[in-house]
Design an enzyme around this catalytic site. Structure first.
Site, PDB file in Angstrom:
ATOM      1  N   THR A  97       5.491  66.997  34.676  1.00 20.73           N
ATOM      2  CA  THR A  97       6.918  66.671  34.655  1.00 20.73           C
ATOM      3  C   THR A  97       7.732  67.937  34.409  1.00 20.73           C
ATOM      4  OG1 THR A  97       6.342  64.488  33.804  1.00 20.73           O
ATOM      5  CG2 THR A  97       8.646  65.174  33.583  1.00 20.73           C
ATOM      6  N   GLN A 133      -2.483  63.419  41.109  1.00 18.91           N
ATOM      7  CA  GLN A 133      -3.543  62.408  41.223  1.00 18.91           C
ATOM      8  C   GLN A 133      -4.677  62.866  42.134  1.00 18.91           C
ATOM      9  OE1 GLN A 133      -3.947  59.714  39.483  1.00 18.91           O
ATOM     10  NE2 GLN A 133      -1.954  59.541  38.493  1.00 18.91           N
ATOM     11  N   SER A 138      -1.537  68.170  36.381  1.00 12.43           N
ATOM     12  CA  SER A 138      -1.542  67.696  35.005  1.00 12.43           C
ATOM     13  C   SER A 138      -2.983  67.518  34.532  1.00 12.43           C
ATOM     14  CB  SER A 138      -0.794  66.355  34.944  1.00 12.43           C
ATOM     15  OG  SER A 138      -0.805  65.860  33.638  1.00 12.43           O
ATOM     16  N   HIS A 197      -4.405  65.886  32.022  1.00  9.59           N
ATOM     17  CA  HIS A 197      -4.971  64.632  31.510  1.00  9.59           C
ATOM     18  C   HIS A 197      -5.392  63.665  32.597  1.00  9.59           C
ATOM     19  CE1 HIS A 197      -1.376  61.828  31.659  1.00  9.59           C
ATOM     20  NE2 HIS A 197      -0.743  62.973  31.783  1.00  9.59           N
ATOM     21  N   THR A 217       4.999  80.835  23.227  1.00 10.64           N
ATOM     22  CA  THR A 217       3.577  81.111  23.002  1.00 10.64           C
ATOM     23  C   THR A 217       2.732  80.040  23.685  1.00 10.64           C
ATOM     24  OG1 THR A 217       4.124  82.166  20.928  1.00 10.64           O
ATOM     25  CG2 THR A 217       1.834  81.463  21.196  1.00 10.64           C
ATOM     26  N   CYS A 248       4.410  55.494  33.190  1.00  3.32           N
ATOM     27  CA  CYS A 248       5.700  55.780  32.561  1.00  3.32           C
ATOM     28  C   CYS A 248       6.763  54.755  32.948  1.00  3.32           C
ATOM     29  CB  CYS A 248       6.163  57.191  32.852  1.00  3.32           C
ATOM     30  SG  CYS A 248       6.276  57.546  34.570  1.00  3.32           S
ATOM     31  N   ASN A 289       0.377  57.599  42.647  1.00  2.62           N
ATOM     32  CA  ASN A 289      -0.396  57.111  41.500  1.00  2.62           C
ATOM     33  C   ASN A 289      -0.518  55.594  41.456  1.00  2.62           C
ATOM     34  OD1 ASN A 289       2.253  56.646  40.795  1.00  2.62           O
ATOM     35  ND2 ASN A 289       1.846  56.910  38.623  1.00  2.62           N
TER      36      ASN A 289
HETATM   37  N1  PLP Z   1       2.926  62.964  38.960  1.00  7.77           N
HETATM   38  C1  PLP Z   1       2.092  61.929  39.089  1.00  7.77           C
HETATM   39  C2  PLP Z   1       1.658  61.490  40.456  1.00  7.77           C
HETATM   40  C3  PLP Z   1       1.622  61.248  37.951  1.00  7.77           C
HETATM   41  O1  PLP Z   1       0.784  60.227  38.076  1.00  7.77           O
HETATM   42  C4  PLP Z   1       2.063  61.684  36.659  1.00  7.77           C
HETATM   43  C5  PLP Z   1       1.626  60.995  35.426  1.00  7.77           C
HETATM   44  O2  PLP Z   1       1.715  59.800  35.279  1.00  7.77           O
HETATM   45  C6  PLP Z   1       2.939  62.760  36.596  1.00  7.77           C
HETATM   46  C7  PLP Z   1       3.335  63.384  37.750  1.00  7.77           C
HETATM   47  C8  PLP Z   1       3.448  63.277  35.271  1.00  7.77           C
HETATM   48  O3  PLP Z   1       2.511  64.146  34.683  1.00  7.77           O
HETATM   49  P1  PLP Z   1       2.649  64.593  33.155  1.00  7.77           P
HETATM   50  O4  PLP Z   1       2.167  63.440  32.340  1.00  7.77           O
HETATM   51  O5  PLP Z   1       1.751  65.790  33.006  1.00  7.77           O
HETATM   52  O6  PLP Z   1       4.064  64.956  32.938  1.00  7.77           O
END
Ligand code: PLP
Length: 343
Positions: free
Chosen positions: A72, A139, A159, A161, A197, A286, A116
């Site tokens: 994001t 994704q 990202s 995670h 940092t 989200c 996603n």
């Molecule tokens: N883009 C996509 C396709 C995602 O699935 C997500 C997370 O849900 C994001 C961006 C956002 O990533 P982050 O959690 O690192 O801000």
């Protein structure tokens, strides 16, 4: 037999053992990566090792990787480019691509490469000279082969995670020679592109996860995931004759199943399956919880009712066939109950 079955890998993937080990080791590295002494150089070495690992997984040069707090933050650059309008792919991620600027003149394009919610993979539009392209490959990384070098895009966002790294760390990929405004200003970290940092522990975890994800992808671990997803798709679709498997047969991520179940709200499905021991989601992580019909599905032409009756089931390596079949049985039983209550 696991009592809880996690089928929400697109929201976040479980932390990989390699990432955990790298982070635990990084916790004892005392220096600041910007310091010139031995301790500082030790921390710098961790950051650069991780940068090379992320670059290898994404198919770019290490110097093109700018660590951020996540995708994001990285994507916010798009809204700050010196252009009059930013076009966004309407089926792309809700939270990320919220910035849209009115006006005429020079343009930039934000493109959701792998969605996603649906898992659909959509190649970006034909390139126009002078129109920078940012790809959201969040994704895709680790699930399908992807090369930033070959994509021709100016920028991409990733990202950690989503591929087994920690939450709160990601990267902006910027093609060599492309000028972008700094994300944060202050110190000159990250080649002057993102001051502050470095999150050494998160970066070390992201690097280790990226390397492990690439290894797994090359070893073909997602083939079995795709096989189980298809078994699940078949089992859920044959349970009733009116469900819709979104994007079936099209190019989509190996792990994702987006299913519309007429007569049964997505949130209700999520709650029923949670009680039955399964974690799934209705829409993206989200935007879920906000009780809204999926914008992505509406942009694809589904109506309001259909868009509010969708669930996303996203698998990962380690989810067993027995778990997938158990989910199918539980879901079908609950759907029959929901339909008979509504009748
Ligand atoms: N883009 C996509 C396709 C995602 O699935 C997500 C997370 O849900 C994001 C961006 C956002 O990533 P982050 O959690 O690192 O801000």
């Amino acid at each position: 037999m696991r009592s809880r079955v996690y089928l929400d890998w697109n929201a976040t993937a479980p932390l990989r053992a390699e990432a955990r080990a790298a982070m635990v080791a990084a916790m004892d590295v005392v220096g600041n990566p910007s310091s010139v002494h031995a301790e500082g150089r030790g921390a710098r070495a961790l950051v650069e090792k991780a940068r090379a690992r992320v670059a290898a997984a994404v198919g770019c040069k290490p110097a093109e990787v700018v660590f951020t707090s996540g995708a994001t933050e990285a994507a916010a650059v798009l809204g700050r480019l010196p252009v009059a309008s930013v076009e966004v792919d309407p089926t792309a991620h809700d939270c990320l691509w919220s910035q849209r600027r009115a006006g005429e003149g020079s343009r930039a394009i934000g493109w959701g490469y792998a969605n996603n919610e649906t898992g659909l993979i959509t190649e970006p539009p034909a390139r126009e000279a002078g129109v920078p392209l940012m790809l959201d490959i969040v994704q895709a990384v680790g699930k399908v082969p992807f090369s930033f070098a070959w994509s021709g895009a100016e920028m991409a966002v990733v990202s950690a995670h989503k591929f087994g790294g920690p939450k709160g760390i990601g990267a902006l990929i910027v093609r060599d020679g492309v000028e972008v405004p700094a994300i944060l200003t202050g110190g000159g970290q990250e080649m002057g592109r993102r001051a502050g940092t470095e999150n050494v522990i998160g970066i070390a975890g992201m690097g280790a996860a990226a390397e492990a994800a690439q290894r797994d992808l090359e070893a073909g671990v997602w083939d079995e995931v795709a096989e189980f997803r298809n078994i699940l798709d078949g089992a859920l679709s044959s349970a009733t004759n009116n469900t819709i498997s979104v994007g079936k047969g099209a190019s989509r991520l190996p792990n994702t199943l987006c299913l519309i179940a007429p007569g049964w709200k997505g949130e209700t499905q999520v709650m029923a399956m949670d009680l039955a021991g399964f974690a799934i989601s209705a829409g993206s992580a989200c935007s879920s919880g906000k009780v809204k019909a999926s914008r992505v599905l509406k942009a694809m032409g589904y109506d309001e009712a259909q868009a509010s009756q969708a669930i996303r089931i996203s698998l990962g390596p380690g989810v067993t066939k027995e778990e997938v079949l158990r989910f199918a049985d539980a879901w079908c039983a609950q759907y029959r109950k929901a339909l008979s209550r509504a009748a």
